[in-house]
Design a protein around this motif. Structure first.
Motif, PDB file in Angstrom:
ATOM      1  N   SER A  27     -13.722  -2.293  21.926  1.00 29.66           N
ATOM      2  CA  SER A  27     -14.088  -3.448  20.962  1.00 29.66           C
ATOM      3  C   SER A  27     -13.872  -2.759  19.447  1.00 29.66           C
ATOM      4  O   SER A  27     -13.491  -3.561  18.663  1.00 29.66           O
ATOM      5  CB  SER A  27     -15.597  -3.699  21.106  1.00 29.66           C
ATOM      6  N   ASP A  74     -11.580 -10.358  22.986  1.00 24.63           N
ATOM      7  CA  ASP A  74     -12.278  -9.417  23.625  1.00 24.63           C
ATOM      8  C   ASP A  74     -13.249  -9.727  24.737  1.00 24.63           C
ATOM      9  O   ASP A  74     -14.223 -10.676  24.352  1.00 24.63           O
ATOM     10  CB  ASP A  74     -13.171  -8.679  22.310  1.00 24.63           C
ATOM     11  N   GLU A  75     -12.704  -9.340  25.761  1.00 25.96           N
ATOM     12  CA  GLU A  75     -13.225  -9.755  27.134  1.00 25.96           C
ATOM     13  C   GLU A  75     -13.741 -11.403  27.143  1.00 25.96           C
ATOM     14  O   GLU A  75     -14.854 -11.909  27.152  1.00 25.96           O
ATOM     15  CB  GLU A  75     -14.578  -9.075  27.237  1.00 25.96           C
TER      16      GLU A  75
HETATM   17 MG   LIG Z   1     -16.645  -3.844  23.982  1.00 32.73          MG
END
Ligand SMILES: [Mg+2]
Ligand SMILES: Nc1ncnc2c1ncn2[C@@H]1O[C@H](COP(=O)(O)OP(=O)(O)OP(=O)(O)O)[C@@H](O)[C@H]1O
Lengths: 412, 240
Positions: B48, B169-170
């Motif tokens: 991240s 991000d994910e």
């Molecule tokens: Mg993360």
């Protein structure tokens, strides 16, 4: 700053207001109260001004009153009450001697009981005046007539009533031709003075005018202080008349050169000065109260805007993530506090307008108050509320603008 | 061809209460336009952190970051905001939509800060929502949408400015596998249309869609390899 940023900021602010109406109203209460003070103060002062103008127009701008009493209140009360009364003879002497005035006449004043049958009115102002008084604005009649020179000289038992006292004694009938008793003596009503509705309603609208001769016979001249009424004829002659009257009166009163005047030459304009004192205290009280309310109001708004920043931290993160610059975020919170304050001000103005109309409706005696709040005061109130909004929003807006996008997004 | 992204020895150190966390310990990386990259790695490895730097949401402690040839590692807050607005579409695991705003309004958001006038804004937002298959959900609020639909709104928001780079991000982390596959199908289509996509995932089956897989561990790149057998859209079971 782009237009889209500004319109977005305002849209967010209105949305926030809609989302929390009760909280918003509470937060802005201080501002509402402050604006109410400004508005009501304006209302009162405008009423004062218009009734003052009314009174001056009624009495005539070119009128002078040589009196023991200072109407403006500028001479100390102790000094004024220690002055010797102006005797009837002195007042008459002055009236006879003045050359520059259009009219000059002595006048006596007192208070007496009036009655019509069993209807009584206590402590009504009664003035004894010569017939010339009918030629001044204050003696203009709307019904009937003023007394004639003959009636004046002979001291006929005739009376001209002020409109308010006329209404009080004769609620349903025309008073002209009716009989009244003044201090027990019989008088015939021959006229009614024009209605004014003024600041000095006691002085004008309740006043009963009778011939000076009759006044002297009825009440005596003893220790009573008389007034000399002077009508200059035009504003340009006012200074000449005043100066002449002053010199004559000093001579009549036998004042030595070093002694100050022991009388006052009152003008309708001196009313303005006595009003000025009242006006100043209204301003003083009004301004300090509204300043206090605004201070409290601003603190309330600062607080609520900080709460809003915390509540919206994630939203700030989202907006920053998609490209909102600092000023756009700051603008959002400034707009919120400005909208809050302005809404508070609008609320106050609506409330005050309602109050003003209600007072007019319920209390007829408040007729000297104008039925509206002056527009300059509305503008000032809104401007102050706007400024308060900017001041209150500044610190929270700055804090919001400086939030780090990632930390703001992560905030739960 | 000029690389879209050049990272030169980028580090990131977080300092909290005297304690230093070395989240990135020297990342060097080149990404060309129209690449499709998956970043993988264990929890806490710095994925991240890396995405935030790539997305100009944060700046590196040291090292250089060239985006489209421009060094953006030392820019201030507002300059970074400008780049995020014009060049980058970011998709988050938790969607990050404005809860009180409709899908349309959410997608309009970047255009507001780009100064696009209202009518054009609405039109572009509508087209972006149609492109992600939500043409019939324009006026729904996030709580009236499924997780997969919310993420598609977020993707539409990322797309609407025609960014040079789409970061995610994910993006499937909060979705069930069916919705996740749907989202990956969408990313793959966007890549085929010429977009550059970098996404973070924990799941191998998600990473298989990408054409290049970077594994990081403890703030360093552990491996950086082409995906040997990428998923092709035709292989997918058809979506409802
Ligand atoms: Mg993360
Ligand atoms: N704001 C911060 N302050 C302090 N430390 C941080 C901060 N953000 C991240 N870290 C630390 O940096 C390291 C990397 O975090 P990062 O969020 O990049 O990991 P990640 O690979 O995304 O993990 P996950 O898969 O769990 O999301 C972790 O040790 C984390 O605790």
């Amino acid at each position: 700053m782009t237009r889209t940023e500004l319109s977005e900021a305002i849209a967010i602010a209105l949305d926030a207001l809609r989302a929390n109406p009760l909280r918003s109203v509470l937060a802005t209460l201080g501002i509402t109260i402050g604006v109410s003070f400004v508005a009501l103060m304006g209302w009162f002062l405008a009423g004062l001004d218009s009734s003052l103008q009314h009174t001056i127009n009624m009495l005539g701008e070119d009128m002078l009153y040589v009196d023991k009493w200072d109407w403006s209140g500028r001479t100390s009360w102790v000094e004024v009450s220690n002055r010797k009364p102006i005797s009837y003879r002195q007042a008459q002497e002055l009236a006879d001697a003045v050359r520059t005035a259009q009219y000059a006449m002595p006048m006596g004043q007192t208070r007496a009981q009036l009655s019509v049958g069993s209807r009584k009115a206590e402590s009504i102002p009664v003035a004894g005046v010569p017939h010339d008084y009918g030629n001044t604005p204050a003696g203009a009649v709307t019904r009937g007539r003023f007394f004639t020179e003959m009636e004046g000289r002979s001291g006929a038992p005739v009376a001209v009533l002020g409109p308010v006292i006329a209404k009080q004694l004769f609620p349903d009938e025309d008073p002209v031709g009716k009989e009244i008793r003044i201090a027990g003596q019989r008088f015939t009503v021959i006229g009614v003075v024009r209605q004014r509705g003024t600041l000095l309603s006691d002085f004008a609208d309740r006043l009963v005018l009778i011939p000076l001769e009759r006044f002297l016979r009825l009440f005596g001249s003893g220790q009573r202080s008389f007034i000399t009424v002077l009508k200059a004829g035009s504003l340009e002659r006012l200074d000449d008349v005043r100066e002449e009257a002053r010199l004559l009166m000093r001579k009549i009163r036998r004042l030595r050169p070093e002694q100050p005047d022991d009388f006052t030459i009152n003008e309708t304009r001196s009313l303005e000065q006595s009003i000025a004192v009242l006006r100043q205290s209204v301003w003083g009280v009004g301004l300090s109260m509204s300043a206090l309310s605004f201070l409290v109001g601003i603190i309330g708004i600062v607080n609520i805007t900080f709460v809003s920043v915390v509540e919206r931290t994630q939203e700030i993160g989202i907006r920053k993530a998609v490209g909102a610059r600092r000023r756009a975020i700051a603008l959002q919170f400034l707009a919120e506090s400005v909208v809050l304050c302005t809404a508070g001000a609008v609320l106050a103005l609506l409330f005050c307008t309602g109050l003003v109309l209600l007072v007019r409706l319920l209390i007829p005696a408040a007729e000297f108050l104008t039925p509206y709040i002056p527009p300059q005061h509305i503008a000032v109130a809104l401007l102050v509320a706007f400024t308060a909004g900017i001041l209150a929003g500044w610190a929270p807006a700055l804090r919001a603008a400086r939030l780090h996008p990632v930390e703001a997004l992560r905030y739960e | 061809m000029q690389p879209l992204i050049v990272l030169e020895n980028v580090t990131k150190v977080y300092r909290t209460e005297g304690e230093e966390v070395h989240a990135l310990r020297g990342i060097s990386l080149v990404v060309q336009p129209n690449e499709y990259v998956a970043i993988m790695g264990p929890s806490g490895s710095g994925k991240s952190t890396l995405m935030h730097i790539l997305g100009c949401l944060d700046t590196p402690t040291s090292g250089r970051y060239l985006l489209n040839g421009r060094d953006v590692s030392q820019l201030d807050d507002d300059e970074l905001a400008y780049i995020r607005n014009r060049q980058i579409g970011f998709v988050f695991q938790t969607f990050n939509l404005l809860p009180r705003a409709t899908a349309l309004k959410n997608v309009e958001l970047p255009l507001i800060y780009a100064g696009v006038p209202a009518a054009e804004r609405r039109e572009r937002a509508r087209r972006a929502l149609e492109a992600v298959g939500l043409g019939d959900r324009l006026h729904h609020r996030p709580n009236e949408l499924s997780g997969g639909q919310r993420q598609r709104v977020a993707i539409a928001r990322a797309l609407v400015v025609n960014p040079a780079l789409i970061l995610a991000d994910e993006p499937t982390g909060n979705l069930d596998s069916a919705s996740g596959a749907e989202i990956m199908r969408l990313f793959t289509q966007l890549w085929q249309l010429g977009n550059t996509i970098i996404l973070v995932t924990h799941e191998d089956y998600i990473a298989r869609y990408a054409r290049r897989i970077i594994r990081i561990r403890d703030g360093r790149i552990e491996s950086d390899t082409p995906n040997p057998e990428p998923v092709h859209l035709e292989q997918l079971p058809s979506m409802p």
